[in-house]
Scaffold this motif. Structure first.
Motif, PDB file in Angstrom:
ATOM      1  N   PRO A  50      33.690  46.219  30.974  1.00  0.00           N
ATOM      2  CA  PRO A  50      34.848  46.715  31.731  1.00  0.00           C
ATOM      3  C   PRO A  50      34.811  46.278  33.195  1.00  0.00           C
ATOM      4  O   PRO A  50      33.755  46.237  33.822  1.00  0.00           O
ATOM      5  CB  PRO A  50      34.708  48.232  31.623  1.00  0.00           C
ATOM      6  CG  PRO A  50      33.239  48.457  31.455  1.00  0.00           C
ATOM      7  CD  PRO A  50      32.704  47.273  30.697  1.00  0.00           C
ATOM      8  N   TYR A  51      35.981  45.948  33.715  1.00  0.00           N
ATOM      9  CA  TYR A  51      36.157  45.607  35.130  1.00  0.00           C
ATOM     10  C   TYR A  51      37.183  46.571  35.712  1.00  0.00           C
ATOM     11  O   TYR A  51      37.810  47.348  34.983  1.00  0.00           O
ATOM     12  CB  TYR A  51      36.662  44.171  35.287  1.00  0.00           C
ATOM     13  CG  TYR A  51      35.666  43.098  34.901  1.00  0.00           C
ATOM     14  CD1 TYR A  51      35.023  42.340  35.872  1.00  0.00           C
ATOM     15  CD2 TYR A  51      35.378  42.823  33.564  1.00  0.00           C
ATOM     16  CE1 TYR A  51      34.118  41.335  35.536  1.00  0.00           C
ATOM     17  CE2 TYR A  51      34.465  41.833  33.206  1.00  0.00           C
ATOM     18  CZ  TYR A  51      33.846  41.098  34.200  1.00  0.00           C
ATOM     19  OH  TYR A  51      32.949  40.117  33.860  1.00  0.00           O
ATOM     20  N   LYS A  52      37.373  46.506  37.009  1.00  0.00           N
ATOM     21  CA  LYS A  52      38.388  47.341  37.644  1.00  0.00           C
ATOM     22  C   LYS A  52      39.781  46.751  37.479  1.00  0.00           C
ATOM     23  O   LYS A  52      40.780  47.466  37.537  1.00  0.00           O
ATOM     24  CB  LYS A  52      38.069  47.526  39.133  1.00  0.00           C
ATOM     25  CG  LYS A  52      36.831  48.377  39.387  1.00  0.00           C
ATOM     26  CD  LYS A  52      36.620  48.602  40.871  1.00  0.00           C
ATOM     27  CE  LYS A  52      35.410  49.511  41.122  1.00  0.00           C
ATOM     28  NZ  LYS A  52      35.183  49.737  42.570  1.00  0.00           N
ATOM     29  N   ALA A  53      39.856  45.424  37.316  1.00  0.00           N
ATOM     30  CA  ALA A  53      41.141  44.755  37.149  1.00  0.00           C
ATOM     31  C   ALA A  53      40.915  43.409  36.488  1.00  0.00           C
ATOM     32  O   ALA A  53      39.813  42.843  36.555  1.00  0.00           O
ATOM     33  CB  ALA A  53      41.834  44.570  38.501  1.00  0.00           C
ATOM     34  N   SER A  54      41.966  42.887  35.852  1.00  0.00           N
ATOM     35  CA  SER A  54      41.856  41.593  35.191  1.00  0.00           C
ATOM     36  C   SER A  54      41.631  40.468  36.198  1.00  0.00           C
ATOM     37  O   SER A  54      41.092  39.416  35.852  1.00  0.00           O
ATOM     38  CB  SER A  54      43.118  41.307  34.373  1.00  0.00           C
ATOM     39  OG  SER A  54      44.268  41.345  35.202  1.00  0.00           O
ATOM     40  N   ALA A  55      42.020  40.705  37.459  1.00  0.00           N
ATOM     41  CA  ALA A  55      41.788  39.691  38.492  1.00  0.00           C
ATOM     42  C   ALA A  55      40.295  39.464  38.700  1.00  0.00           C
ATOM     43  O   ALA A  55      39.877  38.389  39.162  1.00  0.00           O
ATOM     44  CB  ALA A  55      42.436  40.127  39.807  1.00  0.00           C
ATOM     45  N   GLN A  56      39.486  40.459  38.335  1.00  0.00           N
ATOM     46  CA  GLN A  56      38.033  40.319  38.462  1.00  0.00           C
ATOM     47  C   GLN A  56      37.410  39.712  37.210  1.00  0.00           C
ATOM     48  O   GLN A  56      36.441  38.956  37.286  1.00  0.00           O
ATOM     49  CB  GLN A  56      37.406  41.690  38.745  1.00  0.00           C
ATOM     50  CG  GLN A  56      37.837  42.299  40.069  1.00  0.00           C
ATOM     51  CD  GLN A  56      37.260  43.698  40.264  1.00  0.00           C
ATOM     52  OE1 GLN A  56      36.853  44.345  39.305  1.00  0.00           O
ATOM     53  NE2 GLN A  56      37.235  44.158  41.502  1.00  0.00           N
ATOM     54  N   TYR A  77      33.712  40.557  25.661  1.00  0.00           N
ATOM     55  CA  TYR A  77      35.110  40.506  26.098  1.00  0.00           C
ATOM     56  C   TYR A  77      35.289  41.423  27.297  1.00  0.00           C
ATOM     57  O   TYR A  77      34.620  42.442  27.430  1.00  0.00           O
ATOM     58  CB  TYR A  77      36.064  40.899  24.970  1.00  0.00           C
ATOM     59  CG  TYR A  77      35.975  42.334  24.505  1.00  0.00           C
ATOM     60  CD1 TYR A  77      36.773  43.330  25.080  1.00  0.00           C
ATOM     61  CD2 TYR A  77      35.110  42.701  23.475  1.00  0.00           C
ATOM     62  CE1 TYR A  77      36.707  44.650  24.649  1.00  0.00           C
ATOM     63  CE2 TYR A  77      35.040  44.023  23.024  1.00  0.00           C
ATOM     64  CZ  TYR A  77      35.839  44.983  23.620  1.00  0.00           C
ATOM     65  OH  TYR A  77      35.772  46.291  23.184  1.00  0.00           O
ATOM     66  N   GLY A  78      36.191  41.031  28.180  1.00  0.00           N
ATOM     67  CA  GLY A  78      36.456  41.809  29.380  1.00  0.00           C
ATOM     68  C   GLY A  78      37.756  42.577  29.281  1.00  0.00           C
ATOM     69  O   GLY A  78      38.602  42.292  28.433  1.00  0.00           O
ATOM     70  N   SER A  79      37.907  43.569  30.154  1.00  0.00           N
ATOM     71  CA  SER A  79      39.155  44.327  30.224  1.00  0.00           C
ATOM     72  C   SER A  79      39.284  44.931  31.607  1.00  0.00           C
ATOM     73  O   SER A  79      38.342  44.916  32.401  1.00  0.00           O
ATOM     74  CB  SER A  79      39.169  45.450  29.182  1.00  0.00           C
ATOM     75  OG  SER A  79      38.399  46.552  29.618  1.00  0.00           O
ATOM     76  N   ALA A  80      40.458  45.496  31.869  1.00  0.00           N
ATOM     77  CA  ALA A  80      40.700  46.150  33.159  1.00  0.00           C
ATOM     78  C   ALA A  80      40.246  47.599  33.132  1.00  0.00           C
ATOM     79  O   ALA A  80      40.885  48.476  33.714  1.00  0.00           O
ATOM     80  CB  ALA A  80      42.181  46.060  33.509  1.00  0.00           C
ATOM     81  N   GLY A  81      39.151  47.881  32.456  1.00  0.00           N
ATOM     82  CA  GLY A  81      38.588  49.221  32.450  1.00  0.00           C
ATOM     83  C   GLY A  81      38.560  49.856  31.077  1.00  0.00           C
ATOM     84  O   GLY A  81      39.380  49.532  30.205  1.00  0.00           O
ATOM     85  N   ALA A  82      37.614  50.754  30.875  1.00  0.00           N
ATOM     86  CA  ALA A  82      37.502  51.473  29.611  1.00  0.00           C
ATOM     87  C   ALA A  82      38.765  52.281  29.348  1.00  0.00           C
ATOM     88  O   ALA A  82      39.251  53.001  30.212  1.00  0.00           O
ATOM     89  CB  ALA A  82      36.285  52.391  29.651  1.00  0.00           C
ATOM     90  N   GLY A  83      39.306  52.144  28.154  1.00  0.00           N
ATOM     91  CA  GLY A  83      40.508  52.874  27.798  1.00  0.00           C
ATOM     92  C   GLY A  83      41.795  52.180  28.194  1.00  0.00           C
ATOM     93  O   GLY A  83      42.881  52.668  27.868  1.00  0.00           O
ATOM     94  N   SER A  84      41.712  51.050  28.883  1.00  0.00           N
ATOM     95  CA  SER A  84      42.921  50.306  29.240  1.00  0.00           C
ATOM     96  C   SER A  84      43.523  49.702  27.971  1.00  0.00           C
ATOM     97  O   SER A  84      42.857  49.596  26.929  1.00  0.00           O
ATOM     98  CB  SER A  84      42.588  49.187  30.230  1.00  0.00           C
ATOM     99  OG  SER A  84      41.726  48.222  29.637  1.00  0.00           O
ATOM    100  N   VAL A  85      44.783  49.307  28.063  1.00  0.00           N
ATOM    101  CA  VAL A  85      45.432  48.721  26.894  1.00  0.00           C
ATOM    102  C   VAL A  85      44.698  47.455  26.466  1.00  0.00           C
ATOM    103  O   VAL A  85      44.529  47.198  25.265  1.00  0.00           O
ATOM    104  CB  VAL A  85      46.918  48.412  27.184  1.00  0.00           C
ATOM    105  CG1 VAL A  85      47.594  47.831  25.940  1.00  0.00           C
ATOM    106  CG2 VAL A  85      47.654  49.669  27.621  1.00  0.00           C
ATOM    107  N   ALA A  86      44.232  46.654  27.431  1.00  0.00           N
ATOM    108  CA  ALA A  86      43.506  45.427  27.090  1.00  0.00           C
ATOM    109  C   ALA A  86      42.204  45.743  26.360  1.00  0.00           C
ATOM    110  O   ALA A  86      41.811  45.030  25.430  1.00  0.00           O
ATOM    111  CB  ALA A  86      43.221  44.632  28.357  1.00  0.00           C
TER     112      ALA A  86
END
Length: 329
Positions: free
Chosen positions: A189-195, A161-170
Motif C-alpha cells: 500500500p502507498y498513500k497515492a498512486s503517484a507514489q 502489486y501497489g495501490s493507493a492504500g489498504a481498502g482503496s478501490v485499486a
C-alpha cells in the motif's frame, strides 16, 4: 349533536391544514432551486472526483439558473462529506458526489460508519464511470493476461502489486483479480498512486490497477504495459487493449463510478427534477465530451436503479473482503 359538529369541524380544519401544507410544499418544490445548491465532495480539490463534480455542477448551474457550489470536505475516505450530507436538511439545497469508495468499498470495509450508506441518502442519478487498466512492469516476462496469471501461479507470493492504500478501490480491484484468477500476490500500500507508479516503472512493483487518463502517456512511451481494461467494455482511450474478461478472466469487472445523492427525506419531486436535469445535461454531446475529457464515460440512471447499484456494490465488495481476509492496515 354539538359534540359531533365539533369533531367534524376539527377534522375539516386538519384536512384544510394538511392541504395547505401540501400545496406550500409543492409550490416550494416547483420553484426549486431558488438559491445556490451546495455540492459536497469528500476528496481534495484538484483530484478526479473534484473535477467531475465541478464539470457536472457547472452544467447543472447553467441550466437551472443557480450555482451548484462545490465544497470540498476531504477526509476519512470521503466519509466526512457523506456524514455532513446525511445530517443536512432534506430540502434539495445540499447534495453530494457519491463514489464507488463512499458507497461501495468503504461501507463494505468499515466496521462502523457515522451514517448508513443506504438508509441515510436519497439516490438521485449515476453520473458516469471510469475504468481501471491493469498495468505491469514492462520488464516482466508477461505479454498477456494469461502469461501474467501463469507467472503468478508459478511463483506464489512472489509478485507484488501497489495501490493507493489498504481498502482503496485499486486495492480491492487487485484482491478481486487475485481471488478470481486463483493467484497469491503481495499487496504494497502507498498513500497515492503517484507514489506507486514510479516503483512500478522501475520494477520494484510488478502490477497495479490504475485509472486510464494519467496512465496513457506511460503506456504510449512503453514505460508501463497494459494487460487489460477492468470494465465491461473497452475504453475509447485505449481501444486496442482488451477487457480482462476478453483476455481470459470472464466475469471480471471493476470501475470507479460517480453519482449524485441527497439526504434521505428530500422531497421526491426535487429528486426527480434533479434526476431529469442530470439526464438532460449528460445526454448532450457537450456533456458527454466534458466527462470524456476526464476519462469518464457518461452514464445516468433512475434513483431506483442507483439504489440497487449501491446495495449490489456493497455486497460484492463484502464478499471480496471476506474471501481475501482484508482489514484496514
Amino acid at each position: 349533536m354539538i359534540r359531533d359538529m365539533r369533531v367534524a369541524s376539527m377534522l375539516l380544519a386538519a384536512v384544510l391544514a394538511a392541504g395547505a401544507a401540501l400545496a406550500q410544499n409543492r409550490a416550494g418544490e416547483a420553484n426549486w432551486p431558488n438559491r445556490p445548491v451546495r455540492f459536497l465532495v469528500g476528496f481534495p480539490a484538484g483530484g478526479s472526483t473534484d473535477t467531475v463534480a465541478r464539470v457536472v455542477g457547472q452544467m447543472l448551474g447553467t441550466r437551472l439558473g443557480h450555482q451548484f457550489v462545490v465544497e470540498n470536505r476531504a477526509g476519512a475516505s470521503g466519509n466526512l462529506a457523506m456524514e455532513a450530507v446525511a445530517r443536512a436538511a432534506p430540502d434539495g439545497y445540499t447534495i453530494a458526489l457519491a463514489t464507488s469508495t463512499t458507497h461501495g468499498t468503504g461501507p463494505a470495509l468499515a466496521r462502523h460508519l457515522p451514517f448508513d450508506p443506504v438508509k441515510d441518502f436519497a439516490p438521485v442519478s449515476m453520473i458516469g464511470s471510469s475504468p481501471f487498466v491493469m498495468v505491469v512492469y514492462p520488464g516482466l516476462p508477461a505479454k498477456t493476461l494469461k502469461d501474467f496469471i501463469a507467472l503468478a501461479k508459478a511463483k506464489p507470493g512472489a509478485l507484488s502489486y501497489g495501490s493507493a492504500g489498504a481498502g482503496s478501490v485499486a486495492h480491492l480491484a487487485a484482491a478481486l483479480f487475485s481471488h478470481m484468477a486463483g493467484v497469491d500476490m503481495i499487496h504494497v500500500p502507498y498513500k497515492a498512486s503517484a507514489q506507486s507508479t514510479p516503483d512500478l516503472m522501475t520494477g520494484r512493483l510488478d502490477m497495479q490497477f490504475a485509472t486510464v487518463p494519467p496512465t496513457l502517456a506511460l503506456l504510449r512511451s512503453e514505460k508501463l504495459r497494459a494487460l487489460g481494461i477492468a470494465s465491461a467494455h473497452r475504453s475509447a482511450l485505449l481501444p486496442e487493449v482488451p477487457t480482462l474478461a476478453e483476455a481470459g478472466l470472464p466475469g471480471y469487472e471493476t470501475s470507479l463510478w460517480f453519482a449524485i445523492v441527497a439526504p434521505a427525506g428530500t422531497p421526491p419531486a426535487i429528486v426527480n427534477r434533479l434526476n431529469r436535469e442530470v439526464a438532460v445535461v449528460l445526454g448532450t454531446a457537450a456533456g458527454k465530451d466534458a466527462l470524456f475529457q476526464q476519462g469518464v464515460d457518461a452514464e445516468t440512471s433512475t434513483p431506483q436503479a442507483l439504489t440497487g447499484r449501491i446495495r449490489d456494490e456493497i455486497g460484492k465488495w463484502r464478499e471480496v473482503i471476506t474471501a481475501a481476509g482484508i482489514s484496514p492496515e
